[in-house]
Design an enzyme around this catalytic site. Structure first.
Site, mmCIF file in Angstrom:
data_model
loop_
_atom_site.group_PDB
_atom_site.id
_atom_site.type_symbol
_atom_site.label_atom_id
_atom_site.label_comp_id
_atom_site.label_asym_id
_atom_site.label_seq_id
_atom_site.Cartn_x
_atom_site.Cartn_y
_atom_site.Cartn_z
ATOM 1 N N TYR A 225 0.841 -1.190 0.000
ATOM 2 C CA TYR A 225 0.000 0.000 0.000
ATOM 3 C C TYR A 225 0.881 1.246 0.000
ATOM 4 O O TYR A 225 1.778 1.380 0.835
ATOM 5 C CB TYR A 225 -0.906 0.033 1.242
ATOM 6 C CG TYR A 225 -2.001 -1.004 1.216
ATOM 7 C CD1 TYR A 225 -3.239 -0.719 0.632
ATOM 8 C CD2 TYR A 225 -1.802 -2.270 1.752
ATOM 9 C CE1 TYR A 225 -4.243 -1.676 0.603
ATOM 10 C CE2 TYR A 225 -2.798 -3.228 1.722
ATOM 11 C CZ TYR A 225 -4.020 -2.921 1.144
ATOM 12 O OH TYR A 225 -5.011 -3.870 1.098
ATOM 13 N N SER A 226 0.612 2.147 -0.937
ATOM 14 C CA SER A 226 1.319 3.426 -0.948
ATOM 15 C C SER A 226 0.982 4.186 0.323
ATOM 16 O O SER A 226 -0.175 4.245 0.738
ATOM 17 C CB SER A 226 0.907 4.257 -2.155
ATOM 18 O OG SER A 226 1.288 3.624 -3.358
ATOM 19 N N CYS B 50 -0.152 7.261 -10.704
ATOM 20 C CA CYS B 50 -0.410 6.282 -9.653
ATOM 21 C C CYS B 50 -1.899 5.941 -9.645
ATOM 22 O O CYS B 50 -2.754 6.830 -9.663
ATOM 23 C CB CYS B 50 0.012 6.836 -8.293
ATOM 24 S SG CYS B 50 0.079 5.583 -6.987
ATOM 25 N N GLU C 150 3.717 4.152 -10.952
ATOM 26 C CA GLU C 150 3.457 3.036 -10.044
ATOM 27 C C GLU C 150 1.954 2.739 -10.116
ATOM 28 O O GLU C 150 1.130 3.485 -9.621
ATOM 29 C CB GLU C 150 3.851 3.392 -8.609
ATOM 30 C CG GLU C 150 3.786 2.190 -7.668
ATOM 31 C CD GLU C 150 4.482 2.482 -6.362
ATOM 32 O OE1 GLU C 150 5.599 1.956 -6.157
ATOM 33 O OE2 GLU C 150 3.912 3.218 -5.547
ATOM 34 N N TYR D 261 -1.248 -0.513 -10.317
ATOM 35 C CA TYR D 261 -1.569 -1.807 -9.717
ATOM 36 C C TYR D 261 -2.798 -2.408 -10.363
ATOM 37 O O TYR D 261 -3.522 -1.747 -11.089
ATOM 38 C CB TYR D 261 -1.810 -1.630 -8.207
ATOM 39 C CG TYR D 261 -2.792 -0.527 -7.863
ATOM 40 C CD1 TYR D 261 -4.138 -0.820 -7.639
ATOM 41 C CD2 TYR D 261 -2.391 0.810 -7.788
ATOM 42 C CE1 TYR D 261 -5.044 0.199 -7.331
ATOM 43 C CE2 TYR D 261 -3.278 1.813 -7.482
ATOM 44 C CZ TYR D 261 -4.605 1.501 -7.258
ATOM 45 O OH TYR D 261 -5.498 2.502 -6.960
#
Length: 384
Positions: A161-162, A342, A382, A384
């Site tokens: 988790y960022s 992101c 980044e 996901y």
């Protein structure tokens, strides 16, 4: 933001050593530890930094304290400590690994979207007591309790988790970290009913957590999304969908809310955020405050896919907002701006197609431009 660390720059894996006692020495007085020749000074010994508050102190860990963070910055920036967190020249990496994770505690779990938002997103504050330092743009790994159904007898896999706070945390004391987590719920496509057996294990664990609950943490990890600070006049273009806004919250608090020693930002931070509707906007009060207080240094553009239309009459996605300002964005990139992406990896094809089309309209080769941006370390991804 949860992700599987899919990025377009190589992540750095750092060996910390086998002995737990060696890693602990980084927090002891008059000691230091080198991570692949990158030294983290003993000045980070946050256990030397004593306060009168603990996890049991209701004054420190109250919703009132948490919600006052924006108001505290209304007239002047907020003081932060310990300032030793500014001393290291390299970020901490992999201080705790999956087989030797750190036990932290949940401080608070707060729903941060309105009733009309599709799904639930929570802001989760975690107390690491200063033992798990990180930099803005890094991630924590979370190991949910229980057994991995695919590997009987083994724990669940780590979920990344960022981190959605600065290195000083939401209480500005260097002892907490915050995560922005969307609860993953699976609905059967045929019946339309929820199937709890297929829900996201880690996101539901986090969103269901209560203050005082223990949580196993690994990390911190990641160098791709670190905020370059050598040039205080730099331009940072931040593009996010949903909980992908997490690292940018950390950036912006550092740039505009906190009184960071020896760092005064005079550049431009430009945030593009794509969500479904107004109720889905995350940290909107904070971002709107920066917009009001720092109009020359902060810009904020939203793409609300279920409430707005793009110029072709379709849903407004973040790439449509990028296209609206494409000429300005390209000029900023030509002048050295950093651009960050992101969020869901599904956002990237649309964004890349938009940037390629704009580049061609400008008589440029997008492939060549992208290669140059990567070479110059201006391109940060980044997803996901």
């Amino acid at each position: 933001m949860s992700h599987s660390a899919v990025s377009q720059a190589a992540a750095v894996s750092v060996s910390v050593g086998n002995e737990r006692s060696l890693r602990r020495s980084v927090f002891k007085q008059n000691s230091s530890l080198s991570f692949n020749t990158k030294s983290w000074s003993s000045s980070l010994a946050l256990n030397q930094y004593k306060t009168t508050t603990t996890i049991r102190d209701a004054k420190r860990y109250s919703n009132t304290t948490l919600c006052m963070s924006v108001q505290q910055a209304s007239s002047s920036k907020v003081s932060v400590s310990p300032i030793e967190l500014e001393h290291p020249s390299e970020p901490p990496l992999n201080l705790y690994k999956p087989k030797d994770s750190y036990t932290a505690k949940i401080v608070s779990v707060e729903r941060v979207v309105g009733p009309k938002a599709p799904g639930e997103t929570c802001h989760i504050v975690i107390d690491h007591d200063g033992n798990l330092p990180y930099w803005e743009g890094q991630s924590y790994g979370v190991i949910p309790p229980g057994e991995n159904p695919k590997k009987p007898g083994a724990p669940h896999n780590v979920r990344l988790y960022s981190i959605a706070s600065t290195r000083y945390g939401d209480f500005f004391d260097g002892k907490t970290a915050s995560l922005c987590v969307r609860r993953a719920v699976y609905y059967d496509p045929e019946t339309g009913k929820e199937d709890p057996s297929k829900n996201g294990v880690c996101s539901n664990f986090l969103c269901d957590s209560k203050p005082g609950d223990k949580i196993q943490i690994t990390g911190p990890s990641g160098k791709v999304m670190l905020l370059p600070e050598k040039d205080p006049n730099a331009t940072h273009i931040m593009i996010a969908t949903g909980t992908g806004v997490a690292p940018y919250r950390g950036y912006l608090r550092r740039l505009f809310m906190e009184d960071v020693p020896n760092y005064k930002f005079n550049g431009l931070a430009w945030l593009f955020l794509g969500v479904a509707n107004t109720d889905s906007l995350l940290y909107d009060d904070e971002f709107s405050k920066y917009l009001k207080d720092h109009p020359d240094n902060f810009r904020f553009d939203k793409a609300l896919s279920r409430e707005e239309k793009n110029k072709k009459g379709g849903k407004m996605y973040v790439q449509d907002k990028i296209e609206e300002y494409s000429d300005e964005i390209f000029k900023l990139l030509d002048n050295g701006a950093h651009i960050y992406f992101c969020g869901l990896k599904g956002m990237m094809p649309g964004i890349q197609d938009t940037l390629k089309r704009v580049a061609e309209e400008r008589g440029e080769s997008w492939d060549a431009k992208l290669s140059q941006l990567r070479k110059n370390k201006q391109w940060h991804v980044e997803v996901y």
